[in-house]
Design an enzyme around this catalytic site. Structure first.
Site, PDB file in Angstrom:
ATOM      1  N   TRP A 102      39.809  45.170  37.912  1.00 18.64           N
ATOM      2  CA  TRP A 102      40.346  46.153  38.624  1.00 18.64           C
ATOM      3  C   TRP A 102      40.750  47.420  37.565  1.00 18.64           C
ATOM      4  O   TRP A 102      40.673  48.405  38.204  1.00 18.64           O
ATOM      5  CB  TRP A 102      41.677  45.713  39.432  1.00 18.64           C
ATOM      6  CG  TRP A 102      41.641  44.769  40.286  1.00 18.64           C
ATOM      7  CD1 TRP A 102      41.659  43.461  40.449  1.00 18.64           C
ATOM      8  CD2 TRP A 102      40.855  45.139  41.474  1.00 18.64           C
ATOM      9  NE1 TRP A 102      41.475  42.850  41.770  1.00 18.64           N
ATOM     10  CE2 TRP A 102      40.831  44.016  42.366  1.00 18.64           C
ATOM     11  CE3 TRP A 102      40.442  46.529  42.259  1.00 18.64           C
ATOM     12  CZ2 TRP A 102      40.440  44.014  43.617  1.00 18.64           C
ATOM     13  CZ3 TRP A 102      40.011  46.487  43.366  1.00 18.64           C
ATOM     14  CH2 TRP A 102      40.034  45.242  44.243  1.00 18.64           C
ATOM     15  N   ASP A 172      48.990  50.439  37.957  1.00 18.15           N
ATOM     16  CA  ASP A 172      48.495  49.718  39.163  1.00 18.15           C
ATOM     17  C   ASP A 172      49.136  48.327  39.057  1.00 18.15           C
ATOM     18  O   ASP A 172      48.878  47.236  38.588  1.00 18.15           O
ATOM     19  CB  ASP A 172      46.799  49.450  39.479  1.00 18.15           C
ATOM     20  CG  ASP A 172      46.406  48.684  40.522  1.00 18.15           C
ATOM     21  OD1 ASP A 172      47.235  48.389  41.262  1.00 18.15           O
ATOM     22  OD2 ASP A 172      45.164  48.478  40.627  1.00 18.15           O
ATOM     23  N   LYS A 196      50.615  41.642  48.608  1.00 15.65           N
ATOM     24  CA  LYS A 196      51.030  40.557  47.556  1.00 15.65           C
ATOM     25  C   LYS A 196      52.406  40.143  47.797  1.00 15.65           C
ATOM     26  O   LYS A 196      52.703  39.110  48.197  1.00 15.65           O
ATOM     27  CB  LYS A 196      50.728  41.025  46.399  1.00 15.65           C
ATOM     28  CG  LYS A 196      49.463  41.713  46.220  1.00 15.65           C
ATOM     29  CD  LYS A 196      48.084  40.920  46.286  1.00 15.65           C
ATOM     30  CE  LYS A 196      47.024  41.701  45.875  1.00 15.65           C
ATOM     31  NZ  LYS A 196      45.570  40.978  45.914  1.00 15.65           N
TER      32      LYS A 196
END
Length: 361
Positions: A102, A172, A196
């Site tokens: 990511w 992030d 999440k």
């Protein structure tokens, strides 16, 4: 009906109590005669919900007054572009720490808008470690510094807050936000796709410091402009109404558990149980992440033989232990232990792993 233990990396498991409340309110929200998914986003009741949800985040995270909380679309991938478009100003480069897939995706997108300086990378170590901060090649003139505290694919976590001087720190926190206490004042921008720990998919929470709102490029799409979203109270365009409603319930649920301190303790205990099972297996299960950088949220592991993987998954599924297959980039197994995963679920998984090892070792 028996609820399964969903170890998927996202969309992830939600608390049964929250789902039950959602079920009870789905046909008639606040005695309106309408479902929350039918309520107009510019109606007074929904505007009040947005305010309440923002306040819930502020209380839970102790967000300072000079920060704004935004509810946006597009997930983390949209923010990969929104961050440089909003923060570059008159600068031409930004710093990125590369510690997983990511991180790489964020840097690749930002490279369309500015010169990306990779301050350090653990790519050559297959993302099993994090480079020492003393070796980072920082640019004092960078528009911002970006990192990903928890890498869901490679299963490693950087728990400390980087010291990057006066350069705005951007994170992030898609798989990290609300997993424990956080000093928001150290950051310029935090963003998190919510599937999440926070809500269902469709919502992205952005926390942005007030002094960074006037840097956006003129070419920035309107719905990605932080300043415009602040001015419109996250209602410039139709927001993900149901996901905001669910985020509100999740914040209430977290407060009911004792807040982020208690949630952090629970997450540490869950991760310790699973890592202990892996480490004590005599090599039947392995995790190759250096111990200081092991993720508490996304625990990856391999079996002694790849030929056993499908049997492991099918037998786990038969016991309602679902979505344990590792990411396609890495293979193996991955157990995601977000806030909503109860300790009982981890205990059942560990017991299954011990039984499976005894059967096939």
């Amino acid at each position: 009906m028996t609820r399964a233990y969903n170890f998927g990396a996202g969309p992830a498991m939600l608390p049964e109590a929250v789902l039950q409340q959602t079920q009870q309110e789905l046909l008639d929200w606040q005695d309106s005669g309408m479902s929350i998914i039918e309520v107009g986003h510019r109606s007074p009741p929904f505007r009040n919900l947005v305010i309440e949800t923002e306040q819930a985040f502020r209380q839970l995270l102790a967000i300072p007054d000079n920060y704004h909380v935004l509810f946006m679309h597009g997930g983390a991938r949209a923010q990969f572009a929104a961050v440089p478009l909003n923060l570059l100003g008159d600068k031409t480069s930004a710093d990125y720490l590369d510690i997983g897939s990511w991180s790489t995706k964020a840097a690749t997108e930002a490279d369309k808008y500015c010169r990306v300086n990779i301050v350090a990378s653990s790519r050559e170590q297959n993302y099993t470690t994090i480079p020492n901060e003393s070796d980072w090649q920082l640019n004092a003139d960078a528009a911002y510094f970006h990192y990903t505290p928890n890498e869901t694919i490679h299963g490693l976590m950087y728990p400390q807050i980087p010291d990057v001087g006066n350069v705005p720190l951007v994170a992030d926190m898609t798989s990290y936000l609300l997993s424990g206490p956080l000093d928001i004042s150290k950051y310029g921008v935090i963003y998190a796709a919510c599937q999440k720990n926070i809500s269902c998919s469709g919502l992205t929470v952005v926390i942005v410091r007030d002094d960074l709102l006037n840097r956006a490029a003129a070419s920035t799409p309107s719905f990605l402009q932080y300043k415009l979203q602040v001015q419109e109270h996250s209602l410039y365009n139709t927001p993900p109404t149901f996901a905001i409603y669910l985020a509100n319930l999740m914040c209430q649920w977290a407060e009911g558990l004792g807040g982020l301190d208690e949630i952090a303790k629970s997450n540490q205990q869950k991760a310790a149980m699973l890592y202990q099972t892996i480490d004590n297996s005599g090599g039947f299960y392995t995790n190759n992440i250096e111990t200081p950088w092991r993720s508490q949220s996304n625990i990856i592991f391999q079996l002694a033989s790849t030929e056993l993987e499908q049997q492991f998954l099918s037998q786990a599924s038969a016991q309602n232990l679902l979505n344990l297959k590792g990411h396609r980039e890495l293979g193996g197994m991955r157990a995601s232990l977000y806030n909503s995963m109860p300790k009982q679920g981890v205990m059942v998984l560990c017991e299954f792993m011990l039984q499976f090892q005894q059967k096939y070792c």
